[in-house]
Every structure is written in C-alpha cells, then in structure tokens.
Scaffold this motif. Structure first.
Motif, PDB file in Angstrom:
ATOM      1  N   MET A  57      17.092  12.137  -7.992  1.00 38.79           N
ATOM      2  CA  MET A  57      16.752  12.132  -6.570  1.00 38.79           C
ATOM      3  C   MET A  57      16.817  10.707  -6.045  1.00 38.79           C
ATOM      4  SD  MET A  57      13.470  14.672  -6.205  1.00 38.79           S
ATOM      5  CE  MET A  57      12.581  14.029  -7.613  1.00 38.79           C
ATOM      6  N   MET A  58      17.111  10.597  -4.765  1.00 38.88           N
ATOM      7  CA  MET A  58      17.048   9.313  -4.100  1.00 38.88           C
ATOM      8  C   MET A  58      16.145   9.444  -2.891  1.00 38.88           C
ATOM      9  SD  MET A  58      20.169   6.880  -2.828  1.00 38.88           S
ATOM     10  CE  MET A  58      20.697   6.626  -4.503  1.00 38.88           C
ATOM     11  N   VAL A  59      15.098   8.638  -2.829  1.00 35.50           N
ATOM     12  CA  VAL A  59      14.155   8.702  -1.717  1.00 35.50           C
ATOM     13  C   VAL A  59      13.961   7.295  -1.168  1.00 35.50           C
ATOM     14  CG1 VAL A  59      12.978  10.764  -2.572  1.00 35.50           C
ATOM     15  CG2 VAL A  59      12.167   8.508  -3.280  1.00 35.50           C
ATOM     16  N   ASN A  60      13.469   7.210   0.047  1.00 37.64           N
ATOM     17  CA  ASN A  60      13.300   5.934   0.730  1.00 37.64           C
ATOM     18  C   ASN A  60      11.845   5.793   1.148  1.00 37.64           C
ATOM     19  OD1 ASN A  60      13.326   3.745   2.577  1.00 37.64           O
ATOM     20  ND2 ASN A  60      15.436   4.175   3.134  1.00 37.64           N
ATOM     21  N   ASN A  61      11.174   4.734   0.681  1.00 41.15           N
ATOM     22  CA  ASN A  61       9.746   4.629   0.991  1.00 41.15           C
ATOM     23  C   ASN A  61       9.469   4.296   2.453  1.00 41.15           C
ATOM     24  OD1 ASN A  61      10.138   1.814   1.104  1.00 41.15           O
ATOM     25  ND2 ASN A  61       9.137   1.441  -0.871  1.00 41.15           N
ATOM     26  N   ALA A  62      10.516   4.021   3.233  1.00 41.03           N
ATOM     27  CA  ALA A  62      10.319   3.884   4.678  1.00 41.03           C
ATOM     28  C   ALA A  62       9.829   5.193   5.281  1.00 41.03           C
ATOM     29  CB  ALA A  62      11.630   3.460   5.355  1.00 41.03           C
ATOM     30  N   ASP A  63      10.179   6.321   4.625  1.00 42.85           N
ATOM     31  CA  ASP A  63       9.809   7.637   5.150  1.00 42.85           C
ATOM     32  C   ASP A  63       8.301   7.845   5.174  1.00 42.85           C
ATOM     33  OD1 ASP A  63      12.478   8.148   5.453  1.00 42.85           O
ATOM     34  OD2 ASP A  63      12.669   9.323   3.610  1.00 42.85           O
ATOM     35  N   TRP A  64       7.554   7.156   4.310  1.00 40.71           N
ATOM     36  CA  TRP A  64       6.093   7.310   4.342  1.00 40.71           C
ATOM     37  C   TRP A  64       5.366   6.002   4.673  1.00 40.71           C
ATOM     38  CZ3 TRP A  64       8.907   8.451  -0.173  1.00 40.71           C
ATOM     39  CH2 TRP A  64       8.810   7.525  -1.215  1.00 40.71           C
ATOM     40  N   LEU A  65       5.883   4.862   4.231  1.00 40.73           N
ATOM     41  CA  LEU A  65       5.160   3.617   4.482  1.00 40.73           C
ATOM     42  C   LEU A  65       5.143   3.235   5.960  1.00 40.73           C
ATOM     43  CD1 LEU A  65       6.260   1.307   1.508  1.00 40.73           C
ATOM     44  CD2 LEU A  65       4.139   2.612   1.750  1.00 40.73           C
ATOM     45  N   LEU A  66       6.248   3.456   6.658  1.00 39.94           N
ATOM     46  CA  LEU A  66       6.324   3.016   8.049  1.00 39.94           C
ATOM     47  C   LEU A  66       5.507   3.890   8.993  1.00 39.94           C
ATOM     48  CD1 LEU A  66      10.051   1.877   8.428  1.00 39.94           C
ATOM     49  CD2 LEU A  66       8.053   0.600   7.637  1.00 39.94           C
ATOM     50  N   ASN A  67       5.055   5.048   8.505  1.00 34.49           N
ATOM     51  CA  ASN A  67       4.253   5.943   9.338  1.00 34.49           C
ATOM     52  C   ASN A  67       2.755   5.822   9.069  1.00 34.49           C
ATOM     53  OD1 ASN A  67       6.549   7.087  10.571  1.00 34.49           O
ATOM     54  ND2 ASN A  67       6.838   8.488   8.860  1.00 34.49           N
ATOM     55  N   LEU A  68       2.386   4.932   8.147  1.00 30.12           N
ATOM     56  CA  LEU A  68       0.974   4.803   7.805  1.00 30.12           C
ATOM     57  C   LEU A  68       0.188   4.143   8.942  1.00 30.12           C
ATOM     58  CD1 LEU A  68       1.179   3.626   4.086  1.00 30.12           C
ATOM     59  CD2 LEU A  68       0.453   5.866   4.909  1.00 30.12           C
ATOM     60  N   ASN A  69      -1.052   4.585   9.107  1.00 32.01           N
ATOM     61  CA  ASN A  69      -1.969   3.982  10.072  1.00 32.01           C
ATOM     62  C   ASN A  69      -2.724   2.841   9.390  1.00 32.01           C
ATOM     63  OD1 ASN A  69      -4.979   3.919  11.066  1.00 32.01           O
ATOM     64  ND2 ASN A  69      -3.770   4.656  12.797  1.00 32.01           N
ATOM     65  N   TYR A  70      -2.734   1.684  10.009  1.00 32.42           N
ATOM     66  CA  TYR A  70      -3.294   0.490   9.370  1.00 32.42           C
ATOM     67  C   TYR A  70      -4.752   0.676   8.958  1.00 32.42           C
ATOM     68  CZ  TYR A  70      -4.605  -4.402   8.705  1.00 32.42           C
ATOM     69  OH  TYR A  70      -5.064  -5.585   8.186  1.00 32.42           O
ATOM     70  N   MET A  97       1.352  -1.793  -1.144  1.00 31.64           N
ATOM     71  CA  MET A  97       2.450  -0.905  -0.742  1.00 31.64           C
ATOM     72  C   MET A  97       3.170  -0.325  -1.957  1.00 31.64           C
ATOM     73  SD  MET A  97       2.397  -0.799   2.590  1.00 31.64           S
ATOM     74  CE  MET A  97       0.621  -0.715   2.268  1.00 31.64           C
ATOM     75  N   GLN A  98       3.440  -1.180  -2.955  1.00 25.98           N
ATOM     76  CA  GLN A  98       4.124  -0.688  -4.150  1.00 25.98           C
ATOM     77  C   GLN A  98       3.244   0.312  -4.901  1.00 25.98           C
ATOM     78  OE1 GLN A  98       5.979  -3.645  -6.635  1.00 25.98           O
ATOM     79  NE2 GLN A  98       6.085  -2.278  -8.399  1.00 25.98           N
ATOM     80  N   SER A  99       1.967   0.035  -4.970  1.00 26.34           N
ATOM     81  CA  SER A  99       1.046   0.962  -5.633  1.00 26.34           C
ATOM     82  C   SER A  99       1.008   2.298  -4.902  1.00 26.34           C
ATOM     83  CB  SER A  99      -0.360   0.350  -5.682  1.00 26.34           C
ATOM     84  OG  SER A  99      -0.368  -0.861  -6.400  1.00 26.34           O
ATOM     85  N   TYR A 100       1.025   2.236  -3.580  1.00 23.80           N
ATOM     86  CA  TYR A 100       1.003   3.466  -2.788  1.00 23.80           C
ATOM     87  C   TYR A 100       2.256   4.295  -3.039  1.00 23.80           C
ATOM     88  CZ  TYR A 100       0.250   6.604   1.139  1.00 23.80           C
ATOM     89  OH  TYR A 100       0.042   7.729   1.907  1.00 23.80           O
ATOM     90  N   ASP A 101       3.383   3.634  -3.311  1.00 24.02           N
ATOM     91  CA  ASP A 101       4.616   4.369  -3.631  1.00 24.02           C
ATOM     92  C   ASP A 101       4.405   5.313  -4.812  1.00 24.02           C
ATOM     93  OD1 ASP A 101       6.214   3.312  -1.639  1.00 24.02           O
ATOM     94  OD2 ASP A 101       7.059   1.745  -2.905  1.00 24.02           O
ATOM     95  N   PHE A 102       3.821   4.794  -5.902  1.00 21.66           N
ATOM     96  CA  PHE A 102       3.615   5.629  -7.085  1.00 21.66           C
ATOM     97  C   PHE A 102       2.647   6.770  -6.774  1.00 21.66           C
ATOM     98  CE2 PHE A 102       2.375   5.584 -11.883  1.00 21.66           C
ATOM     99  CZ  PHE A 102       3.216   6.655 -12.107  1.00 21.66           C
ATOM    100  N   TYR A 103       1.598   6.460  -6.048  1.00 16.96           N
ATOM    101  CA  TYR A 103       0.622   7.464  -5.636  1.00 16.96           C
ATOM    102  C   TYR A 103       1.292   8.573  -4.819  1.00 16.96           C
ATOM    103  CZ  TYR A 103      -3.438   9.224  -2.938  1.00 16.96           C
ATOM    104  OH  TYR A 103      -4.394  10.006  -2.332  1.00 16.96           O
ATOM    105  N   TYR A 104       2.142   8.178  -3.871  1.00 14.13           N
ATOM    106  CA  TYR A 104       2.821   9.157  -3.018  1.00 14.13           C
ATOM    107  C   TYR A 104       3.832   9.983  -3.825  1.00 14.13           C
ATOM    108  CZ  TYR A 104       5.261  11.117   1.018  1.00 14.13           C
ATOM    109  OH  TYR A 104       5.814  11.980   1.936  1.00 14.13           O
ATOM    110  N   LEU A 105       4.602   9.314  -4.672  1.00  8.43           N
ATOM    111  CA  LEU A 105       5.603  10.022  -5.472  1.00  8.43           C
ATOM    112  C   LEU A 105       4.947  10.973  -6.475  1.00  8.43           C
ATOM    113  CD1 LEU A 105       8.073   7.060  -6.158  1.00  8.43           C
ATOM    114  CD2 LEU A 105       8.521   9.067  -4.737  1.00  8.43           C
ATOM    115  N   PHE A 106       3.802  10.575  -7.010  1.00  8.48           N
ATOM    116  CA  PHE A 106       3.068  11.446  -7.933  1.00  8.48           C
ATOM    117  C   PHE A 106       2.629  12.721  -7.232  1.00  8.48           C
ATOM    118  CE2 PHE A 106      -1.035  12.847  -9.677  1.00  8.48           C
ATOM    119  CZ  PHE A 106      -0.669  13.095 -10.993  1.00  8.48           C
ATOM    120  N   GLN A 107       2.111  12.571  -6.037  1.00  6.35           N
ATOM    121  CA  GLN A 107       1.600  13.730  -5.309  1.00  6.35           C
ATOM    122  C   GLN A 107       2.692  14.627  -4.737  1.00  6.35           C
ATOM    123  OE1 GLN A 107      -1.365  11.720  -2.589  1.00  6.35           O
ATOM    124  NE2 GLN A 107      -2.627  13.368  -3.375  1.00  6.35           N
ATOM    125  N   ASN A 108       3.760  14.017  -4.253  1.00  5.36           N
ATOM    126  CA  ASN A 108       4.764  14.775  -3.507  1.00  5.36           C
ATOM    127  C   ASN A 108       6.041  15.088  -4.275  1.00  5.36           C
ATOM    128  OD1 ASN A 108       3.730  14.824  -0.463  1.00  5.36           O
ATOM    129  ND2 ASN A 108       3.227  12.817  -1.318  1.00  5.36           N
TER     130      ASN A 108
END
Length: 406
Positions: free
Chosen positions: A117-130, A170-181
């Motif tokens: 699979m190829m995914v782009n972390n812009a799809d979830w990181l750029l939509n995060l609320n600060y 941000m990098q840590s959140y990537d693994f968290y998001y990929l694990f869940q989704n």
C-alpha cells in the motif's frame, strides 16, 4: 534460514524491540510494516536504497509493506542529522515530489489489492486540530525525554525551533494512526530515527493499552546509508535525468574496497552463499566484486539494458579503442568559443564536474585533471574547435570521465 535471520546476516538490523515477536511475525509473513519517506526532493537517492530493498525482501517473504509518503511531515522537516533547519517547501512542491517517489518505488515494490500500500500522511496530519493534538497526543510525551533524544541534542547549540520540535510527535502519530486504521503492526527506519520511532510505540501503549501489539519496532541500520547517496557534495539520484545510469553505475563501481562486500550483502539480492565466497576476495578480485555490485544495482533501478550499456562504457575507459558511446557527454556550442577555443575550466564548469573556477584551478594545479589521457597543470589550458569535433575526454581524479564534443 528465515528472512529475519537473513536480514541479520546481511548486516541490516541495528536495534529491535520484542525481537522474538518480530522474528516470528516476519518469518511467518504476518508483518504489516511501514517505512516513511519525506518528500524533500523530486527523486529518491541512493541513500534510500536500503529501505527500498528491505521492503522488497520482506514482500517476497509474504509480508505487506506500507510506503508512507510524508506529505504532512515534510511540511515540518525532520531535524535528525541536521545542523540547520530544512528549507520549507510549498504544498505544491511536496505533492509533486510525492508523485515522483511513487513512480520510482514501483520498480521495487508491487502495489495493489492485498499487496503493498502507499499512503500519504498529509491525509490525516493536515486535518488535525492543534488543541486536540495538544490534549490527546502531546500529553503522552515528556519534554525531558524528548530533549534527551539524539536528534534534538545535536541541534541545541545552533538552535532548535519549536516548529521542528514537533516532528517527533507527528512521526509518532503516524504509527498510531496506521496501527488503528491500516492494521500496521511494525515500523522500520534508520537507526537515527530510534527516538522518534520509540515515541510511536509508547503513544500506542499509552492510548490503547499495553496489550496493543504494535510494540514491535525494528531499526534498519543507517550508518552505511548515510555514507550512500552523496558523493563530492552531490546527491546520487535514482532519477536518470538527474544521475545518468552510467554515473549511477560508476558511483557503485568506485565504492571503497572496505565497503564493497558490505554493500553487496545489504543491497543486492545475490544468494548469501555466493556472497560468502566473495568475502575472501582480495586485490583485483575486489574490482570484480565492484563490477558485480554496480551492475546489480543499476539493473534494479534502470533495467538490464541500461546496466549493460553502463558497464560497457565503464570498461571502455580501460580498454583502448573500446566503445565509449555511453560515457556521459556534454555538447559545446560554437558561441561558447572564444577565438576558436574554450578553456578546460569552462568545460568542466558547464558539465558540473566542478562547482567553481576556484575548485577547478586547485584540481588542475594538483594534477587531478587529464585531457585525452594527458595530465594538465596549466589552469589556462584550452581545447580547439577541431579537437572538440573529434571528441575530447576529460578525466577528473582517478575515476570520473566526461566526453565533450561539438
């Protein structure tokens, strides 16, 4: 031998957590792992080779790779291994670079349903609320621990921006998001990423509990990778328009004697039993090993036809009268001549063999430049239009050749 044991023998593993769990998952083909690629340029480099070949090896063993394009993290920039802040890129630049990465990765990894699979972390990181990130993610990180991380410590003297300080989160959140989704249970990366990657594992544990089976991290050793990818201050690109197949071949043909077997182990798909026989090679046999390395890697990136052309051209440099048609070349235009001639310095500057006239003058004065096989020491040496019409070969140092013509 399982694939995990093969990775160890090839010298690819630096640090791991939960080694037995990793071993079992990888050898049984049950790992769904990711490797991240920030889009800081419009081409991958030789420094990405280990990550790409690792993904290919693991996919061949039945594991599922996730190529994570860092469309979001590139907006910040990884401070690891940097003495200053990376140049900020626009969203358009990053999207263009991501598209270029995809095309190059497809030479190594098979994408599709049930495959990579190829995914782009812009799809979830750029939509995060600060504020939400601060409450839900930031609370899981200790500033004291972050400041002890090597990637930040080396920047403290020159100054570390708060902007870059967020990269680990941000990098840590990537693994968290990929694990869940995406069911991603493993991450690979360079050993300079160890602190960032541990952050991802800890975030999953704190948010989802200790039983969350994403506690497995394997670190691909990056000490050799940092030596790869750059030569004489220039990147060695996987894009043929930036680094020609011949130049790519020559880069690997000219690796140090001490590194050639190591590179063959880490980067090629030659059987280990064949490589073990090469470990006793010395002297001229190491030149044969370098040819093998250069051909195998050029074949991987540019295909067999280009690898064969590059090898033929390289051998021509040492065989009088052999075909040199595939040697890198630069055309000199008539309007570039002055009184029917052009200086060697100007030619080298045009072909990017040197970065400045000062560098070229020092190189010539030190005996590091030859023209048509003859060493020159006069910085004002010129070649004529007649010579250019027949073809002029300039040699820089011991291993870089370039042909000029009109």
């Amino acid at each position: 031998m399982g694939v995990y044991e093969e990775l160890i023998e090839r010298g690819l593993i630096a640090q791991v957590t939960n080694e037995e769990e990793i071993r079992t998952m990888v050898n049984s083909g049950k790992a769904r792992f990711y490797i991240g690629f920030d889009c800081t340029a419009d081409s991958l480099t030789a420094g990405h080779f280990m990550a790409l070949t690792l993904m290919k090896r693991l996919q061949m063993a039945g594991n599922q790779p996730i190529a994570l394009i860092g469309g979001g993290t590139t907006m910040i920039g990884d401070p690891s291994g940097r003495t200053d802040m990376r140049k900020m890129l626009t969203r358009e630049d990053i999207d263009h670079n991501a598209d270029c990465f995809k095309k190059q990765m497809e030479r190594f990894i098979e994408f599709g349903e049930g495959k990579a699979m190829m995914v782009n972390n812009a799809d979830w990181l750029l939509n995060l609320n600060y504020v939400e990130v601060l409450r839900e993610v930031g609370a899981c990180f200790s500033v004291n621990n972050m400041l002890r991380a090597e990637c930040y410590k080396q920047r403290m003297e020159k100054g570390l921006s708060f902007f870059e300080f967020n990269y680990m989160i941000m990098q840590s959140y990537d693994f968290y998001y990929l694990f869940q989704n995406y069911g991603c249970n493993m991450q690979f990366g360079g050993d300079d990423q160890w602190s960032n990657m541990l952050g991802g594992t800890e975030l999953i544990r704190k948010k989802l509990g200790k039983d969350a089976h994403a506690m497995t991290i394997t670190l691909l050793t990056d000490s050799q990778g940092r030596k790869m990818g750059k030569t004489a201050g220039n990147a060695v690109w996987l894009d043929a328009n930036k680094t020609t197949p011949y130049e790519f071949y020559q880069y690997w043909r000219n690796v140090d004697d001490a590194d050639v077997i190591k590179c063959i182990k880490m980067l090629t798909f030659l059987p280990l039993e064949d490589i073990r026989k090469m470990e006793s090679w010395e002297g001229s046999e190491l030149n044969k090993a370098k040819e093998i390395l250069a051909f195998e890697l050029t074949n991987l990136v540019h295909g067999e036809e280009e690898a064969t052309k590059a090898q033929t051209a390289a051998r021509a440099l040492f065989s009088q009268g052999a075909d040199d048609s595939n040697m890198p070349s630069t055309a000199i235009e008539e309007n570039e001549l002055e009184d029917g001639k052009i200086s060697v310095l100007s030619m080298m500057l045009k072909a990017d063999l040197i970065k400045s006239n000062g560098e070229g003058r020092r190189l010539i004065q030190q005996g590091g430049v030859s023209v048509n096989g003859e060493k020159i020491t006069d910085v004002f040496t010129c070649v004529s239009a007649e010579q250019l019409k027949e073809g002029v070969t300039v040699k820089k140092g011991k291993k870089i050749f370039h042909k000029f013509s009109m």
